[in-house]
Design an enzyme around this catalytic site. Structure first.
Site, PDB file in Angstrom:
ATOM      1  CB  CYS A  18      -0.954  -0.010   1.179  1.00  0.00           C
ATOM      2  SG  CYS A  18      -2.238  -1.259   1.013  1.00  0.00           S
ATOM      3  CG  ASP A  53     -16.759   4.968   3.875  1.00  0.00           C
ATOM      4  OD1 ASP A  53     -15.872   4.245   4.371  1.00  0.00           O
ATOM      5  OD2 ASP A  53     -17.695   5.439   4.539  1.00  0.00           O
ATOM      6  CG  ASP A  54     -12.623   2.012   4.243  1.00  0.00           C
ATOM      7  OD1 ASP A  54     -11.422   2.231   4.070  1.00  0.00           O
ATOM      8  OD2 ASP A  54     -13.225   2.339   5.279  1.00  0.00           O
ATOM      9  CG  ASP A  71      -6.983  -2.085  -2.158  1.00  0.00           C
ATOM     10  OD1 ASP A  71      -5.914  -1.527  -2.294  1.00  0.00           O
ATOM     11  OD2 ASP A  71      -7.882  -1.746  -1.379  1.00  0.00           O
ATOM     12  CG  ASP A  94     -10.954  -1.175   1.344  1.00  0.00           C
ATOM     13  OD1 ASP A  94     -10.727  -0.468   2.343  1.00  0.00           O
ATOM     14  OD2 ASP A  94     -10.243  -1.159   0.325  1.00  0.00           O
TER      15      ASP A  94
HETATM   16  N1  LIG Z   1      -9.343   5.809  -9.673  1.00  0.00           N
HETATM   17  C1  LIG Z   1     -10.331   6.061  -8.797  1.00  0.00           C
HETATM   18  N2  LIG Z   1     -11.589   6.325  -9.227  1.00  0.00           N
HETATM   19  C2  LIG Z   1     -12.582   6.569  -8.362  1.00  0.00           C
HETATM   20  N3  LIG Z   1     -12.436   6.564  -7.045  1.00  0.00           N
HETATM   21  C3  LIG Z   1     -11.213   6.312  -6.552  1.00  0.00           C
HETATM   22  C4  LIG Z   1     -10.092   6.039  -7.408  1.00  0.00           C
HETATM   23  N4  LIG Z   1      -9.001   5.828  -6.624  1.00  0.00           N
HETATM   24  C5  LIG Z   1      -9.417   5.948  -5.355  1.00  0.00           C
HETATM   25  N5  LIG Z   1     -10.743   6.236  -5.301  1.00  0.00           N
HETATM   26  C6  LIG Z   1     -11.562   6.450  -4.117  1.00  0.00           C
HETATM   27  O1  LIG Z   1     -10.866   7.303  -3.217  1.00  0.00           O
HETATM   28  C7  LIG Z   1     -11.148   6.914  -1.866  1.00  0.00           C
HETATM   29  C8  LIG Z   1      -9.852   6.681  -1.138  1.00  0.00           C
HETATM   30  O2  LIG Z   1      -9.175   5.631  -1.815  1.00  0.00           O
HETATM   31  P1  LIG Z   1      -8.228   4.650  -1.050  1.00  0.00           P
HETATM   32  O3  LIG Z   1      -7.637   3.736  -2.048  1.00  0.00           O
HETATM   33  O4  LIG Z   1      -7.344   5.443  -0.180  1.00  0.00           O
HETATM   34  O5  LIG Z   1      -9.191   3.910  -0.050  1.00  0.00           O
HETATM   35  P2  LIG Z   1      -9.601   2.432   0.102  1.00  0.00           P
HETATM   36  O6  LIG Z   1     -10.435   2.048  -1.067  1.00  0.00           O
HETATM   37  O7  LIG Z   1     -10.170   2.346   1.449  1.00  0.00           O
HETATM   38  O8  LIG Z   1      -8.277   1.590  -0.064  1.00  0.00           O
HETATM   39  P3  LIG Z   1      -7.404   0.781   0.996  1.00  0.00           P
HETATM   40  O9  LIG Z   1      -8.081   0.772   2.313  1.00  0.00           O
HETATM   41  O10 LIG Z   1      -7.279  -0.578   0.473  1.00  0.00           O
HETATM   42  O11 LIG Z   1      -6.099   1.464   0.960  1.00  0.00           O
HETATM   43  C9  LIG Z   1     -12.004   5.661  -1.938  1.00  0.00           C
HETATM   44  O12 LIG Z   1     -13.337   6.022  -1.698  1.00  0.00           O
HETATM   45  C10 LIG Z   1     -11.801   5.166  -3.352  1.00  0.00           C
HETATM   46  O13 LIG Z   1     -12.943   4.500  -3.831  1.00  0.00           O
HETATM   47 MG   LIG Z   2      -9.770   1.222   3.079  1.00  0.00          MG
END
Ligand SMILES: Nc1ncnc2c1ncn2[C@@H]1O[C@H](COP(=O)(O)OP(=O)(O)OP(=O)(O)O)[C@@H](O)[C@H]1O
Ligand SMILES: [Mg+2]
Length: 353
Positions: A18, A53-54, A71, A94
């Site tokens: 990550c 959100d997640d 992810d 998530d």
């Molecule tokens: N390419 C993208 N298009 C749309 N939304 C995105 C994109 N990349 C990230 N996001 C959104 O941004 C937010 C933060 O993403 P992030 O990856 O940090 O969180 P996550 O999905 O909880 O991942 P993790 O907990 O596995 O690190 C999430 O709501 C995710 O869906």
């Molecule tokens: Mg997350």
């Protein structure tokens, strides 16, 4: 853990796990510029893109909600089977962070067209499928592209009770902040890449990264917890800041109570700090005040980019008994701070009472 292959997968990875996420500042700029091009929660869409959100959540007709998340990342370990197990635990996480249970997953893979045996990718996928099965989640398909830098992850769908979701915007003043896994995977993996992590240290980190957040999520939902996230690339303080901003609150964190993996402090002091952790420190400087009494290595670890980290739960004081139940699953689970009224997103870190 299986025997290491002669190919050191982590040497093919510019970041790791990550820690290879786009920095939080860049992601937030990207998401803001997408404004209007992603669905906002409305009607049956209970959690959409701008909520950040997640996972996204869609209400189904029968008292159930569908959870959607994905992810993937570059090699975090040299052992392909373990990398797969970590990637699956991380992708499923998530779903758990929303209070759901995973039901089906698709493999997402990128692999060099030549030079890296496909057997290794098969091992990654075997490890991942085994871990997903532990969570009751079937691998039902996937997609694979040729790419010089290997990447692996999953798209996961899960189910939840729409009336018992855990979201990042429901923290309330006075809630206890509870962390269910120790920090330090970022510095340990960085040490591994430089051949400086001893086997026992690495084994503890792998054990933590491959632990599903399933039990913690189930116990939290049963205790009525409304707000949660999982701690990954933006580090404990980065993910806490996102929850606090979404909930319009500030927080205090007691650095002495934050659980750390064995050797993480020592490796941070020796300078094994991933780029993702440094990016977190620079982004969060405007949000976080760290008391001078907090050790420098501990301050680094509070920002350390985690892979497959634990859940960060906002637990109402009336449900504090949950902490003992969580400790039955992971003894390092700890109350690390408290949500308070204040500048939204602000975090004061102190050492001791
Ligand atoms: N390419 C993208 N298009 C749309 N939304 C995105 C994109 N990349 C990230 N996001 C959104 O941004 C937010 C933060 O993403 P992030 O990856 O940090 O969180 P996550 O999905 O909880 O991942 P993790 O907990 O596995 O690190 C999430 O709501 C995710 O869906
Ligand atoms: Mg997350």
């Amino acid at each position: 853990m299986r025997e290491n292959t002669t190919v050191r997968l982590t040497t093919l990875s510019p970041g790791a796990g990550c820690a290879c996420k786009l920095p939080q500042a860049s992601l937030e700029t990207l998401m803001t510029s997408l404004n209007g091009f992603g669905a906002q929660a409305a009607d049956d869409l209970l959690v959409g893109l701008p909520e950040g959100d997640d996972a996204a959540v869609l209400r189904l007709g029968d008292g159930q909600a569908l959870i959607l998340t994905t992810d993937f990342f570059t090699p975090v370990l040299d052992d392909p089977y373990d990398w797969g197990r970590v990637a699956a635990a991380n992708a499923l996480s998530d779903v758990y962070a929303m209070g759901g249970r995973p039901v089906a997953a698709l493999n997402l893979a990128a692999w060099p067209g030549d030079g890296l045996p496909l057997d290794l990718l098969a091992d990654v996928m075997r490890g991942a499928a085994t871990k997903a099965a532990e969570g009751g989640c079937a691998v039902v398909g996937g997609h694979t592209i040729a790419d010089p830098v290997p990447k692996y992850g999953m798209a996961v769908i899960g189910l939840a009770d729409p009336d018992h979701l855990m979201t990042i915007d429901k923290v309330r003043p006075g809630d206890l902040l509870v962390l269910t896994k120790p920090l330090g995977t970022g510095v340990i993996v960085t040490a591994l890449k430089q051949d400086a992590a001893d086997p026992a240290t690495l084994a503890e980190a792998v054990a933590s990264m491959t632990t599903l957040n399933a039990n913690a999520a189930r116990a939290a939902v049963a205790a009525g917890v409304l707000a949660a996230t999982d701690v990954t690339g933006f580090g404990l303080l980065g993910h806490l800041r996102r929850m606090l901003s979404a909930s319009g609150l500030a927080a205090t964190v007691d650095a002495d109570r934050v659980p750390l993996l064995p050797d993480a402090r020592e490796l941070a002091a020796k300078g094994f700090v991933p780029g993702g952790t440094k990016a977190n420190m620079s982004f969060l400087a405007d949000w976080v005040d760290v008391a001078v009494s907090v050790d420098e290595e501990v301050a680094i670890l509070l920002h350390d980019a985690q892979t497959s980290g634990g859940l960060l739960l906002a637990v109402p004081p009336s449900a504090a008994g949950l902490v003992d139940r969580l400790r039955e699953h992971d003894r390092s689970t700890a109350v690390i701070g408290q949500a308070v009224a204040g500048r939204p997103g602000h975090i004061s870190v102190h050492a001791g009472a």
